[in-house]
Design an enzyme around this catalytic site. Structure first.
Site, mmCIF file in Angstrom:
data_model
loop_
_atom_site.group_PDB
_atom_site.id
_atom_site.type_symbol
_atom_site.label_atom_id
_atom_site.label_comp_id
_atom_site.label_asym_id
_atom_site.label_seq_id
_atom_site.Cartn_x
_atom_site.Cartn_y
_atom_site.Cartn_z
ATOM 1 C CG HIS A 82 0.048 4.453 4.658
ATOM 2 N ND1 HIS A 82 -0.673 3.696 5.552
ATOM 3 C CD2 HIS A 82 -0.811 5.387 4.172
ATOM 4 C CE1 HIS A 82 -1.917 4.161 5.611
ATOM 5 N NE2 HIS A 82 -2.026 5.178 4.777
ATOM 6 C CG ASP A 100 4.901 3.145 7.441
ATOM 7 O OD1 ASP A 100 3.957 3.589 6.739
ATOM 8 O OD2 ASP A 100 4.754 2.209 8.257
ATOM 9 C CG HIS A 101 4.167 0.279 4.292
ATOM 10 N ND1 HIS A 101 3.982 -1.036 4.634
ATOM 11 C CD2 HIS A 101 3.794 1.007 5.368
ATOM 12 C CE1 HIS A 101 3.491 -1.090 5.872
ATOM 13 N NE2 HIS A 101 3.362 0.121 6.329
ATOM 14 C CG HIS A 148 -0.417 0.130 2.533
ATOM 15 N ND1 HIS A 148 0.377 -0.830 3.104
ATOM 16 C CD2 HIS A 148 -0.500 1.120 3.447
ATOM 17 C CE1 HIS A 148 0.743 -0.439 4.315
ATOM 18 N NE2 HIS A 148 0.228 0.748 4.551
ATOM 19 C CG ASP A 179 0.636 -1.134 7.842
ATOM 20 O OD1 ASP A 179 1.532 -1.936 8.158
ATOM 21 O OD2 ASP A 179 0.821 0.097 7.758
ATOM 22 C CG HIS A 210 3.877 -1.471 11.663
ATOM 23 N ND1 HIS A 210 4.688 -0.368 11.803
ATOM 24 C CD2 HIS A 210 3.169 -1.277 10.523
ATOM 25 C CE1 HIS A 210 4.466 0.468 10.797
ATOM 26 N NE2 HIS A 210 3.552 -0.060 9.988
ATOM 27 C CG HIS A 240 -3.967 0.276 6.757
ATOM 28 N ND1 HIS A 240 -3.919 0.915 7.979
ATOM 29 C CD2 HIS A 240 -2.794 0.568 6.140
ATOM 30 C CE1 HIS A 240 -2.766 1.565 8.082
ATOM 31 N NE2 HIS A 240 -2.073 1.378 6.981
HETATM 32 FE FE FE Z 1 2.752 0.940 8.177
HETATM 33 ZN ZN ZN Z 2 0.064 1.758 6.537
#
Ligand code: FE
Ligand code: ZN
Length: 257
Positions: free
Chosen positions: A54, A56-57, A52, A130, A168, A108
């Site tokens: 985001h 942090d990905h 996805h 996530d 995570h 998410h």
């Molecule tokens: Fe994440």
């Molecule tokens: Zn995420």
């Protein structure tokens, strides 16, 4: 095949799977740990899998792609910068000589996908981003409770021995909430102890398995009488359908200290 969670940021894992020569990486939010690992192990990166959009990905996506020339597979319906093969439910890809099935798991984010391989050294493997965490699930940033429940049902229907690679290390705090929802769940108490011991030794609690999550994860258990009852009690209402029970547990988790 070796499966390694590379730690990044505060509590992310960048999953690497490799056969000693070729590798794949999932959701490279940061390039540096990935490139350093590939160099140290002498691995060639074959593919980058993205679940996805985001930051942090995907934060390290361009740098890892430029450094390795790896092909990128990602969700059809999300804004991901650069060239990538856009995938949705029903697509299959071949990476590291294995077939991977793409699952749509909105909730998410609206276009979130997961990657499932039925046989990695005899066991199924799931990269779920996530969507599913050990003892929890992702926050509903873009999707509805009904969508997320359907996505989690889809994952829960995979074989029990499927290794679940979440992105995570949220397990212990998720389990604290899970115990508030289901104080009488003995399996949950024992699992918490095992995870606490791993964290005390600075080891990851992941991967989990689908069978394990079905026993302890309140978001896969919203139809269990204890969990539905607990949701009813928390929300102070008298009748709920399964989506309302799920939505209540998710909202409760958001507020849980
Ligand atoms: Fe994440
Ligand atoms: Zn995420």
């Amino acid at each position: 095949m070796k499966l390694i969670p590379l730690p990044a940021f505060k509590d992310n894992y960048l999953w690497v799977l490799h056969d000693g020569q070729r590798a794949l990486v999932v959701d490279p939010g940061d390039a540096q740990p990935v490139i350093a690992f590939l160099q140290r192990e002498g691995l060639q990166l074959e593919a980058i899998l993205v679940t996805h959009h985001h930051a942090d990905h995907i934060g390290g996506l361009d740098a890892v792609r430029n450094a390795t020339g790896a092909v990128v597979f990602g969700p059809a319906r999300e804004q991901i910068p650069g060239t990538l093969a856009r995938l949705e439910e029903g697509n299959e890809i071949t990476v590291l000589g294995r077939r991977w099935r793409v699952l749509d798991v909105p909730g998410h984010t609206a276009g979130h996908i997961a990657f499932y391989c039925p046989d990695v050294d005899g066991t199924p493997l799931l990269f779920c981003g996530d969507t599913l965490f050990s003892g929890g699930c992702g926050r509903l940033f873009e999707g509805t409770p009904a969508q997320m429940l359907a996505s989690l049902d889809k994952l829960a229907a995979l074989p029990g021995n499927t290794r679940v690679c979440c992105t995570h290390e949220y397990t212990l705090s998720n389990l604290r909430f899970a115990r508030a929802v289901e104080p009488g769940n003995q399996e949950l108490i024992q699992y918490t102890q095992r995870c606490q011991e791993r964290r005390d030794r600075e080891q990851p609690t992941l991967p989990s398995t689908i069978a394990q999550e079905i026993k302890i994860n309140p978001f896969l258990r919203t139809r269990m009488p204890e969990v539905a009852q607990s949701a009813l009690h928390h929300a102070g209402v008298t009748s709920q359908d399964e989506v309302a029970a799920f939505a209540t547990i998710r909202q409760w988790k958001n507020e849980f200290q």
